[in-house]
Design an enzyme around this catalytic site. Structure first.
Site, PDB file in Angstrom:
ATOM      1  CG  ASP A   2      -1.956  -0.344   1.035  1.00  0.00           C
ATOM      2  OD1 ASP A   2      -2.529  -1.023  -0.359  1.00  0.00           O
ATOM      3  OD2 ASP A   2      -2.622  -1.351   2.198  1.00  0.00           O
ATOM      4  N   GLY A   3       1.572   1.007   0.513  1.00  0.00           N
ATOM      5  CA  GLY A   3       2.962   2.263   0.577  1.00  0.00           C
ATOM      6  C   GLY A   3       3.448   2.482  -0.829  1.00  0.00           C
ATOM      7  CE  LYS A  59       7.864   8.744  -4.505  1.00  0.00           C
ATOM      8  NZ  LYS A  59       9.018   8.423  -4.760  1.00  0.00           N
ATOM      9  CG  ASN A  87      -4.537   6.141   2.952  1.00  0.00           C
ATOM     10  OD1 ASN A  87      -5.682   5.627   2.122  1.00  0.00           O
ATOM     11  ND2 ASN A  87      -3.987   4.774   3.172  1.00  0.00           N
ATOM     12  CG  ASP A  88      -3.399   9.956   6.802  1.00  0.00           C
ATOM     13  OD1 ASP A  88      -3.043   9.591   6.065  1.00  0.00           O
ATOM     14  OD2 ASP A  88      -3.421   8.340   6.810  1.00  0.00           O
ATOM     15  CE  LYS A 124      -1.979  20.772  26.970  1.00  0.00           C
ATOM     16  NZ  LYS A 124      -2.010  22.066  28.094  1.00  0.00           N
ATOM     17  CG  ASP A 161       0.361  11.647  21.307  1.00  0.00           C
ATOM     18  OD1 ASP A 161       0.519  12.761  22.173  1.00  0.00           O
ATOM     19  OD2 ASP A 161       1.017  10.552  21.980  1.00  0.00           O
TER      20      ASP A 161
END
EC number: 2.7.1.23
Length: 303
Positions: free
Chosen positions: A67-68, A72, A148-149, A178, A180
């Site tokens: 998927d990576g 791209k 994706n995001d 507030k 991560d």
């Protein structure tokens, strides 16, 4: 589908994907179909060279990786309206890929020629990074697209992961998170980072954006699902560090300074994904990839 030219893109750090790309090239050659082969660590100008410096534009792109690798390629090729066939070679979950058997038993050619597939158009997100000025015309510094995001995290993640982010939806200030970080996901991306951060799984046919805080300090900060026709504004809050880092589909983009803001909305060009009719449906994919067991009580019941 009649194929004249195919662009093969293989995962650059995988010897298995490299060999698979050579195999794919030979299969296409045997059918008198021309192909160009490039590694996934390409530069944008290399893609443009393959698209514009040839007599014909590729009919499709075949992506060999996980998927990576596909993400791209999707963000590089979607603007050119080229459908992508992704085959899982060395990937992990592979929600966006077809099984590798389709390649190695050579059935992918038959499926394409006999049109036993669908083209699934997946909406992307666009993020414009702008300077906060009082001028009525916004000044765009940089623009990104994501399948994706997009997500926002601390610039000093290793030392101090906490940040504070203000969010507006359709000109309405909604919250200050507030924690991560914050994820803005498509339906396609709902099974990626957002899912890992406790967000809902949203069927890719639903035109939605998922706003999902990462480890928020307030239990009232929950994921929300909004129409993808919405306009979302993200700003770093001054009283925290005043800077946050923007990421796209797992890749670092840039630092968002306290004088910047990000405008996120539906992207103009969708990503066209070739899906074989013989491949498993969406729910079977979820069952397989997420190792769901179904109703265990039924399996243990006696007739």
């Amino acid at each position: 589908m009649k194929l004249s030219l195919v662009l093969i893109i293989y995962r650059s750090d995988s010897s298995i994907a490299l060999e698979a790309s050579k195999f794919c090239e030979e299969v296409l050659k045997a059918k008198n179909i021309k192909s160009n082969r490039i590694a996934s660590d390409f530069h944008r100008d290399e893609i443009e060279k393959n698209l514009y410096n040839t007599k014909f534009q590729p009919d499709i792109g075949i992506v060999l990786g996980g998927d990576g690798t596909f993400l791209k390629c999707a963000n590089a090729l979607a603007d050119y309206d080229i459908p992508l066939l992704s085959i899982n070679i060395g990937g992990n979950l592979g929600f966006l890929t077809q099984e590798k058997d389709f390649l190695f038993d050579k059935s992918f050619i038959e499926i394409l020629e006999n049109e036993e597939y669908i083209i699934d158009s997946r909406n992307r997100l666009n993020c414009n990074v702008c300077i906060s000025e009082r001028s009525p015309e916004k000044k765009i510094i940089k623009s990104y697209d994501a399948l994706n995001d997009f997500y926002f995290k601390s610039v000093e993640e290793a030392i101090s992961p906490t940040n504070q982010i203000q969010i507006e939806i359709d000109n309405e200030k909604v919250n200050e998170y507030k924690g991560d970080g914050l994820i803005i996901s498509t339906s396609t991306g709902s099974t990626a980072y957002s899912m890992a951060a406790g967000g809902p799984i949203v069927h890719p046919s639903i035109d939605a954006m998922i706003i999902n805080p990462i480890c928020p300090m307030s239990l009232a900060s929950r994921p929300i699902v909004i129409p993808n026709t919405s306009k979302v504004i993200i700003k770093p809050v001054k009283k925290s560090k005043g800077e946050i880092k923007l990421w796209r589909d797992g890749s670092k983009c840039m630092t968002i300074k306290e004088t910047y803001y990000c405008e996120i909305k539906k992207g103009k060009a969708p990503c066209k994904i070739i899906k074989f009719k013989k491949s498993t449906n969406y729910y079977n994919t979820l069952i397989k990839k997420l190792d769901w067991k179904g109703d265990l009580s039924l399996k243990n019941s006696k007739n």
